[in-house]
Design a protein around this motif. Structure first.
Motif, PDB file in Angstrom:
ATOM      1  N   VAL A   1      -2.490   5.209   4.204  1.00 44.30           N
ATOM      2  CA  VAL A   1      -2.036   5.416   2.836  1.00 44.30           C
ATOM      3  C   VAL A   1      -3.217   5.908   2.008  1.00 44.30           C
ATOM      4  N   LEU A   2      -2.960   6.902   1.156  1.00 43.86           N
ATOM      5  CA  LEU A   2      -4.028   7.419   0.313  1.00 43.86           C
ATOM      6  C   LEU A   2      -4.625   6.307  -0.537  1.00 43.86           C
ATOM      7  N   ALA A   3      -5.916   6.288  -0.648  1.00 42.19           N
ATOM      8  CA  ALA A   3      -6.607   5.229  -1.389  1.00 42.19           C
ATOM      9  C   ALA A   3      -6.146   5.162  -2.834  1.00 42.19           C
ATOM     10  N   GLU A   4      -5.697   6.300  -3.385  1.00 38.70           N
ATOM     11  CA  GLU A   4      -5.295   6.335  -4.800  1.00 38.70           C
ATOM     12  C   GLU A   4      -3.859   5.866  -5.023  1.00 38.70           C
ATOM     13  N   ASN A   5      -3.090   5.638  -3.957  1.00 41.27           N
ATOM     14  CA  ASN A   5      -1.673   5.293  -4.090  1.00 41.27           C
ATOM     15  C   ASN A   5      -1.509   3.778  -4.226  1.00 41.27           C
ATOM     16  N   ALA A   6      -1.696   3.286  -5.431  1.00 37.86           N
ATOM     17  CA  ALA A   6      -1.671   1.842  -5.667  1.00 37.86           C
ATOM     18  C   ALA A   6      -0.303   1.237  -5.392  1.00 37.86           C
ATOM     19  N   ALA A   7       0.763   1.946  -5.744  1.00 36.99           N
ATOM     20  CA  ALA A   7       2.112   1.407  -5.540  1.00 36.99           C
ATOM     21  C   ALA A   7       2.398   1.185  -4.065  1.00 36.99           C
ATOM     22  N   ALA A   8       2.052   2.159  -3.237  1.00 37.25           N
ATOM     23  CA  ALA A   8       2.263   2.010  -1.797  1.00 37.25           C
ATOM     24  C   ALA A   8       1.382   0.898  -1.226  1.00 37.25           C
TER      25      ALA A   8
END
Length: 237
Positions: A209-216
């Motif tokens: 998961v992308l480090a910036e994708n807080a929701a995921a």
């Protein structure tokens, strides 16, 4: 080990060994399937880099490296930066055990993606035209996997994929239609994939998961996922 799991779960259409590295090519569809996996240090680093750049140029693509803690040589990230390669897509690799999971009602699981599954995934996460989608389908179906779908009156509302690699399962292609987000559909798809994988002998799963994708990140944490590694890309300018 995780690099080899990801390699099997998202197989490139072509691989070329380059002195300890694997150069992967898939018509430019996805970075992972069109990047170098630096598994072992080359005997001659400069020669290997020149060879890699020529291979990608021959296919009309920029050279891309997928770099993590185990990439060889250990100085490769710095060397590529000095060579003018741009960094991007910092990604967290996470794993979780699965046990005692039951498939939620309304989650259908199949061994191949149907058109509704593909249409939703590509609408949310795809990049490119019909030719790019055709290449993506070849990557998706390059190894055994399960495909989960939640449907509503408008068609596919949420989808996901679980690549099957022995006792491991790789979670990919999680996508929820924009008008039904924040209703727990992503969590239901994930639970459905876990349950279906468990029925086929899967005991552990991984995802990235992308480090910036807080929701995921929050969704996956609620399902027991924890970071075990990271990677990012370096792309030739």
């Amino acid at each position: 080990m995780i690099d080899q799991l990801m390699r099997a779960a998202w197989p490139a259409l072509e691989e070329v060994p380059v002195d300890g590295w694997l150069a992967r090519f898939s018509g430019g569809v996805t970075q992972r399937a069109n990047s170098v996996l630096p598994l072992a240090a080359p005997v001659d680093l400069d020669r290997a880099l020149t060879r890699v750049e020529a291979l990608y140029a021959d296919r009309g693509l920029p050279a891309i490296f997928q770099l993590g803690p185990d990439s060889e040589p250990g100085t490769l990230d710095r060397v590529l930066a000095e060579r003018g390669y741009e960094t991007g897509s910092p990604t967290s690799i996470q794993t979780a055990k699965i046990d005692g999971v039951t498939r939620p009602a309304g989650v259908a699981v199949a061994e191949a993606p149907d058109q509704d599954w593909l249409d939703l995934w590509w609408a949310v996460d795809g990049r490119g035209d019909a030719d790019a989608l055709s290449l993506a389908v070849k990557i998706l179906t390059g190894g055994p996997a399960l495909y989960a779908t939640i449907n509503d009156e408008y068609g596919a509302a949420a989808v996901g994929r679980l690549a099957l690699v022995g006792e491991w399962g790789g979670v990919y292609c999680m996508a929820v239609r924009a008008d039904v987000r924040r209703r727990g559909l992503g969590a239901a798809v994930l639970a459905g994939l876990h349950a279906a994988g468990r029925e086929r002998g899967v005991t552990r799963t991984w995802l990235h998961v992308l480090a910036e994708n807080a929701a995921a990140q929050q969704l996956y944490a609620r399902h027991g996922y924890a970071q075990v590694s990271t990677y990012h890309y370096r792309t030739q300018r």
